[in-house]
Design an enzyme around this catalytic site. Structure first.
Site, PDB file in Angstrom:
ATOM      1  N   HIS A 207       0.815  -0.006  -4.018  1.00  0.00           N
ATOM      2  CA  HIS A 207      -0.285  -0.795  -4.582  1.00  0.00           C
ATOM      3  C   HIS A 207      -1.522   0.066  -4.784  1.00  0.00           C
ATOM      4  O   HIS A 207      -1.595   1.218  -4.346  1.00  0.00           O
ATOM      5  CB  HIS A 207      -0.602  -1.985  -3.686  1.00  0.00           C
ATOM      6  CG  HIS A 207      -1.042  -1.615  -2.295  1.00  0.00           C
ATOM      7  ND1 HIS A 207      -2.347  -1.320  -1.979  1.00  0.00           N
ATOM      8  CD2 HIS A 207      -0.343  -1.487  -1.138  1.00  0.00           C
ATOM      9  CE1 HIS A 207      -2.440  -1.038  -0.692  1.00  0.00           C
ATOM     10  NE2 HIS A 207      -1.238  -1.123  -0.150  1.00  0.00           N
TER      11      HIS A 207
ATOM     12  N   CYS B  25       0.759   0.065   3.227  1.00  0.00           N
ATOM     13  CA  CYS B  25       2.021   0.637   2.780  1.00  0.00           C
ATOM     14  C   CYS B  25       1.715   1.955   2.090  1.00  0.00           C
ATOM     15  O   CYS B  25       1.269   2.886   2.714  1.00  0.00           O
ATOM     16  CB  CYS B  25       2.722  -0.343   1.846  1.00  0.00           C
ATOM     17  SG  CYS B  25       3.125  -1.935   2.607  1.00  0.00           S
TER      18      CYS B  25
END
Length: 249
Positions: A198, A214
């Site tokens: 992301h 992440c």
């Protein structure tokens, strides 16, 4: 690169859930720690040698995508080693594959002709939670963020930024959202890995290990990657890495 089996995946997902991986980011108040030391290249993945770069101002200029405005990135916030660069690639993965190297803070989009586009990434402890092969199950522009209840209990000040959305309590997509301008959701054998690639509104975290998250990319880079990928794109996450000196928020 070994394939994940279902037992390994479920174990990894359980561990990730304990970390609050579903939230996938720590928010703008994450404390930045020292970068994880570079590891030796993983088997089957050769070291990359830069063969072409780009003009920083054009690559990381302000972008208006018709929904929101992405601010330009300051050169001081993104070191030369982590800027988008086309590199020589002699790995075994087919063109179109994404290869994530969490230990060295790089993501590669494999191209034909022995090349790949390399991006710098920031990695949180969830970014080291599992490794193996996955596919892009879905993609979202300006995704909403749903932090897990454990994160909200640990950081109740986040509730001021939340509202009731279609899938629960969360933050609507936009420039202030820590998931950034684009998100890729990775699944394995029809199971959500809770692993995300992301964007971020904190470009200075690229090349660093942060408290939560992440794989985060500068918004301009994740938008570039988004245009290069399709649903079903293979993603290989290299293993044999452990987070070191990761700060906690």
């Amino acid at each position: 690169m070994h394939q994940l089996n279902r037992r390994t995946l479920i174990t990894g997902v359980s561990s990730a859930a304990a970390f609050g991986l579903a939230g996938c980011v720590g928010g703008q108040q994450s404390q930045i720690a020292s970068a994880v030391p570079a590891a030796a290249p993983s088997p089957g993945q050769s070291a990359a040698t830069p063969v072409a770069g780009g003009d920083f101002r054009s690559m990381y200029a302000e972008i208006n995508d018709g929904k929101f405005v992405v601010p330009a990135v300051r050169e001081a916030d993104l070191g030369p080693a982590f800027r988008r660069t086309r590199v020589a690639y002699s790995g075994t993965e087919a063109p179109g594959t994404i290869v994530v190297d969490p230990a060295n803070h790089y993501l590669y989009h494999v191209e034909g002709g022995g090349q790949a586009m390399r991006y710098g990434v920031g990695v949180g402890r969830e970014g080291f939670a599992w490794s193996g092969n996955a596919t892009i199950h879905s993609k979202q522009e300006w995704p909403d963020w749903y932090p897990p209840k454990e994160m909200l209990e640990r950081r109740p000040e986040l509730l001021k930024q939340m509202s009731q959305l279609q899938s629960g309590t969360g933050m609507p997509g936009g420039p202030a959202n820590p998931l950034g301008a684009r998100a890729h959701y990775l699944w394995h054998d029809n199971v959500d890995t809770y692993f995300r690639i992301h964007g971020t509104n904190e470009p200075a975290t690229i090349g660093q290990s942060v408290s939560s998250g992440c794989i985060r990319m500068v918004n301009q880079d994740v938008m570039d990657l988004y245009q290069r990928t399709t649903i079903g794109t293979k993603v290989v996450v290299l293993g044999n890495a452990q987070p070191q000196k990761v700060a906690h928020s």
